[in-house]
Scaffold this motif. Structure first.
Motif, short mmCIF file in Angstrom:
data_model
loop_
_atom_site.label_atom_id
_atom_site.label_comp_id
_atom_site.label_asym_id
_atom_site.label_seq_id
_atom_site.Cartn_x
_atom_site.Cartn_y
_atom_site.Cartn_z
N GLN A 1 61.58 23.62 81.54
CA GLN A 1 62.29 24.06 80.36
C GLN A 1 63.00 22.93 79.61
N GLU A 2 62.59 21.69 79.80
CA GLU A 2 63.18 20.60 79.07
C GLU A 2 62.78 20.70 77.60
N THR A 3 63.59 20.10 76.75
CA THR A 3 63.25 20.10 75.33
C THR A 3 62.70 18.74 74.95
N LEU A 4 61.82 18.75 73.99
CA LEU A 4 61.15 17.54 73.53
C LEU A 4 61.27 17.44 72.01
N GLU A 5 61.25 16.23 71.51
CA GLU A 5 61.23 16.05 70.05
C GLU A 5 59.80 15.85 69.56
N LYS A 6 59.02 15.14 70.35
CA LYS A 6 57.62 14.87 70.02
C LYS A 6 56.80 14.97 71.29
N LEU A 7 55.54 15.36 71.13
CA LEU A 7 54.63 15.49 72.27
C LEU A 7 53.87 14.20 72.52
N ILE B 1 63.68 24.53 68.88
CA ILE B 1 64.62 23.83 69.75
C ILE B 1 63.93 22.86 70.71
N GLY B 2 62.63 22.65 70.54
CA GLY B 2 61.91 21.64 71.30
C GLY B 2 61.31 22.10 72.62
N ILE B 3 61.15 23.42 72.81
CA ILE B 3 60.49 23.92 74.02
C ILE B 3 59.00 24.08 73.72
N LEU B 4 58.18 23.54 74.59
CA LEU B 4 56.74 23.63 74.42
C LEU B 4 56.28 25.05 74.71
N GLN B 5 55.55 25.62 73.77
CA GLN B 5 55.07 27.00 73.91
C GLN B 5 53.59 27.08 73.60
N MET B 6 52.95 28.05 74.27
CA MET B 6 51.56 28.39 74.00
C MET B 6 51.54 29.27 72.76
N THR B 7 50.72 28.93 71.79
CA THR B 7 50.63 29.75 70.58
C THR B 7 49.33 30.55 70.53
N GLY B 8 48.37 30.19 71.37
CA GLY B 8 47.12 30.92 71.40
C GLY B 8 46.08 30.24 72.26
N ALA B 9 45.04 30.99 72.56
CA ALA B 9 43.92 30.45 73.31
C ALA B 9 42.67 31.23 72.93
N ASN B 10 41.57 30.52 72.87
CA ASN B 10 40.27 31.12 72.60
C ASN B 10 39.34 30.65 73.72
N CYS B 11 38.88 31.60 74.54
CA CYS B 11 38.15 31.24 75.76
C CYS B 11 36.77 31.89 75.82
N LYS B 12 35.89 31.23 76.55
CA LYS B 12 34.59 31.79 76.92
C LYS B 12 34.53 31.72 78.44
N THR B 13 34.23 32.88 79.04
CA THR B 13 34.30 32.99 80.49
C THR B 13 33.04 33.64 81.05
N THR C 1 35.96 28.05 79.65
CA THR C 1 36.25 26.94 78.75
C THR C 1 37.16 27.50 77.67
N CYS C 2 38.31 26.87 77.48
CA CYS C 2 39.30 27.37 76.53
C CYS C 2 39.75 26.28 75.58
N GLU C 3 39.98 26.69 74.33
CA GLU C 3 40.70 25.85 73.39
C GLU C 3 42.08 26.47 73.27
N GLN C 4 43.08 25.71 73.68
CA GLN C 4 44.44 26.21 73.71
C GLN C 4 45.26 25.52 72.64
N SER C 5 46.13 26.27 72.00
CA SER C 5 47.03 25.73 70.98
C SER C 5 48.45 25.75 71.52
N LEU C 6 49.13 24.63 71.37
CA LEU C 6 50.49 24.46 71.87
C LEU C 6 51.37 23.93 70.74
N GLU C 7 52.65 24.27 70.82
CA GLU C 7 53.56 23.84 69.75
C GLU C 7 54.99 23.78 70.28
N LEU C 8 55.74 22.79 69.81
CA LEU C 8 57.17 22.75 70.11
C LEU C 8 57.86 23.75 69.21
N ASN C 9 58.72 24.61 69.77
CA ASN C 9 59.46 25.54 68.92
C ASN C 9 60.63 24.81 68.25
#
Length: 184
Positions: A20-26, A165-177, A155-163
């Motif tokens: 749960q650490e916060t980040l400014e940049k990835l 306050i700087g917490i990294l969150q998953m915003t979506g995923a598109n997978c083939k299984t 196989t997944c394409e995952q989208s991630l984003e800092l909110n």
């Protein structure tokens, strides 16, 4: 059968989260650690977290409007291959994760990060992952409970984003299984 499909969809998301650490940049290392840690959290292999902590962790690290999409194909013995597509919201995913961990007897996951691409401002990223899951799922056959081994490759394409306050969150995923029943 519906719970089986739902659990299979969950297996296709090698979904990611970090401490749960916060980040400014990835950095690519931040994203890689995020993916590896959450794979451990979501598969139940991080023994230091109880089920309440796991669910709280997921709620923190999945954006409220996140969408998880999975195109699956699966083969049941003696039947033709079947295809199914699912779209899960954050709450669907978390509820399914909770139900799935109670249903599965064993769980082994191996994830490979194929590619990480950071945005220009380094506040978001896309990651391509390949996950191999081996699980044993109890299935009732009349009066007998059978433990059925399954293997899923996603196989997944995952989208991630800092909110904000700087917490990294998953915003979506598109997978083939591809899910296969293993001999038992």
């Amino acid at each position: 059968m519906r719970i089986f499909i739902f659990i299979c969809a969950l297996l296709s998301f090698s979904f990611t989260a970090m401490a749960q650490e916060t980040l400014e940049k990835l950095t690519k290392k931040d994203v890689e650690q995020f993916i590896l840690r959450t794979t451990a959290v979501s598969s139940g292999t991080l023994s230091s977290m109880d089920s309440t902590q796991v669910l709280d962790y997921m709620r923190l690290h999945i954006r409220d409007d996140a969408q998880f999409k999975s195109a699956m194909s699966y083969s049941m013995p003696g039947q033709e291959e079947q295809d199914n597509e699912l779209t899960l919201t954050k709450e669907d995913f978390i509820a399914g994760l909770e139900a799935g961990t109670q249903k599965l007897k064993s769980f082994n996951t191996d994830i490979k990060i194929k590619k990480i691409k950071l945005s220009g401002d380094k506040r978001s990223a896309k990651a391509i992952t390949e996950t191999r899951d081996e699980v044993t799922m109890p299935v009732e056959e009349g009066d007998i409970m059978e433990n059925i081994p399954l293997e899923g490759i996603s196989t997944c394409e995952q989208s991630l984003e800092l909110n904000e306050i700087g917490i990294l969150q998953m915003t979506g995923a598109n997978c083939k299984t591809k899910i296969e029943f293993q001999p038992y």
